[in-house]
Design a protein around this motif. Structure first.
Motif, PDB file in Angstrom:
ATOM      1  N   ALA A 157      18.566  32.634  50.648  1.00 45.42           N
ATOM      2  CA  ALA A 157      17.974  31.300  50.834  1.00 45.42           C
ATOM      3  C   ALA A 157      17.620  30.674  49.498  1.00 45.42           C
ATOM      4  CB  ALA A 157      16.736  31.414  51.722  1.00 45.42           C
ATOM      5  N   ALA A 158      17.170  31.503  48.555  1.00 45.37           N
ATOM      6  CA  ALA A 158      16.801  30.988  47.232  1.00 45.37           C
ATOM      7  C   ALA A 158      18.012  30.529  46.444  1.00 45.37           C
ATOM      8  CB  ALA A 158      16.055  32.070  46.457  1.00 45.37           C
ATOM      9  N   ALA A 159      19.155  31.144  46.695  1.00 46.99           N
ATOM     10  CA  ALA A 159      20.355  30.842  45.923  1.00 46.99           C
ATOM     11  C   ALA A 159      21.386  30.049  46.725  1.00 46.99           C
ATOM     12  CB  ALA A 159      20.974  32.149  45.430  1.00 46.99           C
ATOM     13  N   TRP A 160      20.986  29.482  47.877  1.00 44.16           N
ATOM     14  CA  TRP A 160      21.926  28.788  48.758  1.00 44.16           C
ATOM     15  C   TRP A 160      22.690  27.708  47.988  1.00 44.16           C
ATOM     16  CZ3 TRP A 160      23.537  30.734  53.041  1.00 44.16           C
ATOM     17  CH2 TRP A 160      24.203  29.950  53.992  1.00 44.16           C
ATOM     18  N   ASP A 161      24.003  27.672  48.145  1.00 40.74           N
ATOM     19  CA  ASP A 161      24.834  26.884  47.235  1.00 40.74           C
ATOM     20  C   ASP A 161      24.570  25.390  47.288  1.00 40.74           C
ATOM     21  OD1 ASP A 161      25.920  26.576  49.758  1.00 40.74           O
ATOM     22  OD2 ASP A 161      27.996  26.917  49.168  1.00 40.74           O
ATOM     23  N   LYS A 162      24.135  24.847  48.437  1.00 40.13           N
ATOM     24  CA  LYS A 162      23.925  23.400  48.538  1.00 40.13           C
ATOM     25  C   LYS A 162      22.501  22.976  48.165  1.00 40.13           C
ATOM     26  CE  LYS A 162      27.538  22.806  52.018  1.00 40.13           C
ATOM     27  NZ  LYS A 162      27.847  22.380  53.408  1.00 40.13           N
ATOM     28  N   VAL A 163      21.688  23.925  47.711  1.00 41.06           N
ATOM     29  CA  VAL A 163      20.295  23.648  47.333  1.00 41.06           C
ATOM     30  C   VAL A 163      20.220  23.385  45.841  1.00 41.06           C
ATOM     31  CG1 VAL A 163      18.057  24.791  47.007  1.00 41.06           C
ATOM     32  CG2 VAL A 163      19.219  24.933  49.217  1.00 41.06           C
ATOM     33  N   ASP A 164      19.401  22.401  45.432  1.00 39.09           N
ATOM     34  CA  ASP A 164      19.161  22.208  44.004  1.00 39.09           C
ATOM     35  C   ASP A 164      17.725  22.507  43.600  1.00 39.09           C
ATOM     36  OD1 ASP A 164      17.812  19.589  44.604  1.00 39.09           O
ATOM     37  OD2 ASP A 164      19.867  18.968  45.011  1.00 39.09           O
ATOM     38  N   THR A 165      16.776  22.505  44.561  1.00 34.49           N
ATOM     39  CA  THR A 165      15.374  22.801  44.256  1.00 34.49           C
ATOM     40  C   THR A 165      14.828  23.787  45.290  1.00 34.49           C
ATOM     41  OG1 THR A 165      15.016  20.603  43.284  1.00 34.49           O
ATOM     42  CG2 THR A 165      13.064  21.851  43.947  1.00 34.49           C
ATOM     43  N   VAL A 166      14.174  24.829  44.793  1.00 34.15           N
ATOM     44  CA  VAL A 166      13.583  25.853  45.652  1.00 34.15           C
ATOM     45  C   VAL A 166      12.064  25.744  45.587  1.00 34.15           C
ATOM     46  CG1 VAL A 166      13.308  28.328  46.066  1.00 34.15           C
ATOM     47  CG2 VAL A 166      15.523  27.421  45.363  1.00 34.15           C
ATOM     48  N   VAL A 167      11.436  25.552  46.736  1.00 37.61           N
ATOM     49  CA  VAL A 167       9.973  25.581  46.822  1.00 37.61           C
ATOM     50  C   VAL A 167       9.588  27.028  47.104  1.00 37.61           C
ATOM     51  CG1 VAL A 167       7.923  24.716  47.998  1.00 37.61           C
ATOM     52  CG2 VAL A 167       9.928  23.229  47.715  1.00 37.61           C
ATOM     53  N   LEU A 168       9.021  27.679  46.112  1.00 33.95           N
ATOM     54  CA  LEU A 168       8.677  29.095  46.245  1.00 33.95           C
ATOM     55  C   LEU A 168       7.228  29.202  46.690  1.00 33.95           C
ATOM     56  CD1 LEU A 168       9.773  31.939  45.978  1.00 33.95           C
ATOM     57  CD2 LEU A 168       8.995  31.959  43.616  1.00 33.95           C
ATOM     58  N   ALA A 169       7.041  29.263  48.009  1.00 32.86           N
ATOM     59  CA  ALA A 169       5.697  29.278  48.595  1.00 32.86           C
ATOM     60  C   ALA A 169       5.418  30.580  49.331  1.00 32.86           C
ATOM     61  CB  ALA A 169       5.530  28.097  49.548  1.00 32.86           C
ATOM     62  N   MET A 170       6.225  31.603  49.088  1.00 33.42           N
ATOM     63  CA  MET A 170       5.942  32.920  49.667  1.00 33.42           C
ATOM     64  C   MET A 170       4.658  33.472  49.056  1.00 33.42           C
ATOM     65  SD  MET A 170       9.803  34.499  49.540  1.00 33.42           S
ATOM     66  CE  MET A 170       9.411  36.022  50.403  1.00 33.42           C
ATOM     67  N   LYS A 222      11.524  38.601  43.538  1.00 35.59           N
ATOM     68  CA  LYS A 222      12.988  38.717  43.583  1.00 35.59           C
ATOM     69  C   LYS A 222      13.664  37.420  44.027  1.00 35.59           C
ATOM     70  CE  LYS A 222      13.349  43.744  43.914  1.00 35.59           C
ATOM     71  NZ  LYS A 222      13.854  44.897  44.706  1.00 35.59           N
ATOM     72  N   PRO A 223      13.146  36.719  45.044  1.00 39.07           N
ATOM     73  CA  PRO A 223      13.747  35.411  45.360  1.00 39.07           C
ATOM     74  C   PRO A 223      13.667  34.423  44.205  1.00 39.07           C
ATOM     75  CG  PRO A 223      12.448  36.191  47.204  1.00 39.07           C
ATOM     76  CD  PRO A 223      12.169  37.121  46.067  1.00 39.07           C
ATOM     77  N   ALA A 224      12.576  34.468  43.440  1.00 40.08           N
ATOM     78  CA  ALA A 224      12.457  33.568  42.289  1.00 40.08           C
ATOM     79  C   ALA A 224      13.560  33.850  41.277  1.00 40.08           C
ATOM     80  CB  ALA A 224      11.088  33.733  41.629  1.00 40.08           C
ATOM     81  N   LEU A 225      13.790  35.107  41.003  1.00 39.59           N
ATOM     82  CA  LEU A 225      14.836  35.468  40.048  1.00 39.59           C
ATOM     83  C   LEU A 225      16.221  35.123  40.600  1.00 39.59           C
ATOM     84  CD1 LEU A 225      13.377  38.841  38.766  1.00 39.59           C
ATOM     85  CD2 LEU A 225      13.673  36.738  37.437  1.00 39.59           C
ATOM     86  N   ALA A 226      16.415  35.276  41.912  1.00 43.95           N
ATOM     87  CA  ALA A 226      17.696  34.906  42.520  1.00 43.95           C
ATOM     88  C   ALA A 226      17.946  33.410  42.388  1.00 43.95           C
ATOM     89  CB  ALA A 226      17.710  35.323  43.988  1.00 43.95           C
ATOM     90  N   ALA A 227      16.908  32.617  42.596  1.00 43.63           N
ATOM     91  CA  ALA A 227      17.043  31.165  42.470  1.00 43.63           C
ATOM     92  C   ALA A 227      17.375  30.771  41.037  1.00 43.63           C
ATOM     93  CB  ALA A 227      15.755  30.483  42.927  1.00 43.63           C
ATOM     94  N   ILE A 228      16.680  31.371  40.080  1.00 39.82           N
ATOM     95  CA  ILE A 228      16.925  31.043  38.672  1.00 39.82           C
ATOM     96  C   ILE A 228      18.331  31.463  38.265  1.00 39.82           C
ATOM     97  CG2 ILE A 228      16.215  31.584  36.306  1.00 39.82           C
ATOM     98  CD1 ILE A 228      13.330  31.817  37.413  1.00 39.82           C
ATOM     99  N   GLU A 229      18.750  32.647  38.687  1.00 39.39           N
ATOM    100  CA  GLU A 229      20.090  33.133  38.355  1.00 39.39           C
ATOM    101  C   GLU A 229      21.158  32.171  38.897  1.00 39.39           C
ATOM    102  OE1 GLU A 229      22.645  35.371  36.374  1.00 39.39           O
ATOM    103  OE2 GLU A 229      20.518  35.917  36.453  1.00 39.39           O
ATOM    104  N   ALA A 230      20.862  31.549  40.040  1.00 37.78           N
ATOM    105  CA  ALA A 230      21.803  30.597  40.648  1.00 37.78           C
ATOM    106  C   ALA A 230      21.653  29.185  40.081  1.00 37.78           C
ATOM    107  CB  ALA A 230      21.596  30.567  42.162  1.00 37.78           C
ATOM    108  N   GLY A 231      20.730  28.996  39.124  1.00 41.64           N
ATOM    109  CA  GLY A 231      20.582  27.700  38.472  1.00 41.64           C
ATOM    110  C   GLY A 231      19.777  26.680  39.250  1.00 41.64           C
ATOM    111  N   LYS A 232      18.941  27.153  40.182  1.00 42.86           N
ATOM    112  CA  LYS A 232      18.119  26.235  40.979  1.00 42.86           C
ATOM    113  C   LYS A 232      16.797  25.942  40.274  1.00 42.86           C
ATOM    114  CE  LYS A 232      21.262  27.138  44.120  1.00 42.86           C
ATOM    115  NZ  LYS A 232      22.406  26.236  44.325  1.00 42.86           N
ATOM    116  N   ASP A 233      16.366  24.694  40.299  1.00 44.20           N
ATOM    117  CA  ASP A 233      15.026  24.374  39.802  1.00 44.20           C
ATOM    118  C   ASP A 233      13.988  24.929  40.770  1.00 44.20           C
ATOM    119  OD1 ASP A 233      15.936  23.066  37.542  1.00 44.20           O
ATOM    120  OD2 ASP A 233      16.011  21.111  38.519  1.00 44.20           O
ATOM    121  N   ILE A 234      12.802  25.261  40.216  1.00 42.81           N
ATOM    122  CA  ILE A 234      11.766  25.929  40.999  1.00 42.81           C
ATOM    123  C   ILE A 234      10.518  25.064  41.065  1.00 42.81           C
ATOM    124  CG2 ILE A 234      10.335  27.985  41.238  1.00 42.81           C
ATOM    125  CD1 ILE A 234      13.216  28.704  41.383  1.00 42.81           C
ATOM    126  N   ALA A 235      10.037  24.808  42.285  1.00 45.17           N
ATOM    127  CA  ALA A 235       8.689  24.269  42.492  1.00 45.17           C
ATOM    128  C   ALA A 235       7.832  25.475  42.847  1.00 45.17           C
ATOM    129  CB  ALA A 235       8.682  23.230  43.603  1.00 45.17           C
TER     130      ALA A 235
END
Length: 382
Positions: free
Chosen positions: A87-100, A107-120
């Motif tokens: 979910a963090a690295a989903w290809d059509k996503v550009d921003t991940v709201v990390l509210a876990m 680990k989801p945060a690192l997955a999102a960053i590795e996929a180049g997603k901006d993080i809120a």
């Protein structure tokens, strides 16, 4: 149009983020949602926002969720840590709201960053545990990490338009929680219900207890060190019972800038999602005439030693912040389960930290092992 993945969609931050999406459908589209256990709420969110995929705690929850959804609403349903990472690295996503909540967000945060997603970022534990690793990876991948915590959002807003070299002091405000005037002798008798009754903010159970012990402010202190590249010695914590000044920044010329607003997370969340724009959130301005005064004082370190734990973790670095965080998570859950007293939370954290042999400059595997060790140690103490 920003395409969002909201990790922790059924918690207080996640539901507020979706409320902002609901208010501004021309600005945001939800592509992925995750939750742990609150499947009734998650199913309603799926019906309304129609994400492409969702992730839940385990396979049993995934099957249960599939049975709850109406015909014609069939997102891809994944489960477990791999599902959250997807979910963090989903290809059509550009921003991940990390509210876990808690260490599960790392680990989801690192997955999102590795996929180049901006993080809120609303999950402060990610930076507490592995701030050096996370921020270095974000710089490498050219990923923007925008703070969602109201205090860090306030500091970020005050710094806009200023040079980083001119920032000399951060003033991190805290409401003081429900027990700021409670004698220490009464702490052992504090109940779960007492601790969850925050005077100003509406939050989830874990963060409400952290606010009551001031550990939330300790975690935020460490988070600020990593977000803004400043020593903890240049961060002053202030008790501000009115929760109107969300934090302040002091500059080289002696000026101090404050960001203010009513105590509602929607402002900080909306700013992280819409940056550099500002959206209408429907929030009113503080009624300053009715408030009459805004007050500040130093925290009582004897009654609330959590800040001292956090500063020790900042000094020693390495695996100690992860150990402090893990011990606190175990202690808070034990208190919520009525297995220990409120005052025992401090004892569990300090004893676990004292028993740990700190590893300097750990790799991610070392941090995860320290987290596992601390949970086991704190559990044995309980």
């Amino acid at each position: 149009m920003k395409h969002l993945s909201i990790l922790g969609a059924t918690g207080s931050i996640g539901t507020s983020a979706l409320e902002i999406v609901r208010m501004h459908p021309d600005r945001f589209q939800v592509k992925a949602l995750t939750a742990a256990n609150n499947l009734p709420l998650l199913s309603r969110q799926i019906q309304q926002f129609n994400p492409e995929m969702v992730a839940v705690l385990d396979e049993a929850k995934a099957r249960e969720l599939a049975e709850m959804l109406k015909p014609g609403v069939r997102p891809e349903i994944l489960s477990g840590p791999s599902g959250y990472a997807a979910a963090a690295a989903w290809d059509k996503v550009d921003t991940v709201v990390l509210a876990m909540v808690g260490a599960a967000g790392l680990k989801p945060a690192l997955a999102a960053i590795e996929a180049g997603k901006d993080i809120a970022l609303a999950n402060k534990e990610t930076l507490v545990m592995a701030g050096d690793i996370v921020m270095a990876k974000a710089r490498e991948k050219n990923v923007t990490v925008l703070p969602v915590d109201s205090e860090h959002s306030a500091m970020f807003q005050c710094m806009l338009g200023n040079q980083a070299r001119d920032v000399k002091q951060l003033f991190l405000t805290a409401s003081g929680g429900p027990f700021r005037n409670t004698p220490q002798s009464d702490f052992p008798g504090i109940t779960r219900e007492d601790a969850l009754n925050h005077p100003n903010w509406s939050m989830g159970n874990k963060i409400s207890i952290d606010s009551a012990t001031l550990m939330n402010k300790g975690l935020e202190l460490i988070e600020a060190v990593h977000l803004f590249g400043i020593s903890h010695q240049n961060i002053q914590v202030l008790i501000h019972p009115q929760s109107i000044v969300h934090s302040m920044v002091g500059f080289a010329d002696g000026s101090v800038m404050a960001q203010m607003g009513v105590p509602d997370m929607k402002q900080a969340i909306s700013f992280a999602l819409s940056f550099p724009d500002r959206l209408d959130t429907g929030l009113l301005f503080p009624d300053f005439a009715a408030l009459a005064s805004l007050t500040f004082c130093a925290p009582d370190s004897e009654r609330f030693p959590s800040l001292a734990f956090a500063r020790e973790a900042c000094e020693k670095k390495g695996t100690l912040p992860a150990v402090m965080n893990a011990a606190n998570e175990v202690a808070v859950q034990a208190f919520l389960d009525r297995r220990i007293r409120f005052s025992d939370i401090f004892t569990l954290v300090s004893t676990t930290m004292a028993a740990h042999t700190c590893i300097d400059n750990p790799e991610l595997s070392g941090i995860i092992e320290a987290d596992r060790w601390a949970r086991e140690k704190a559990g044995s103490l309980i």
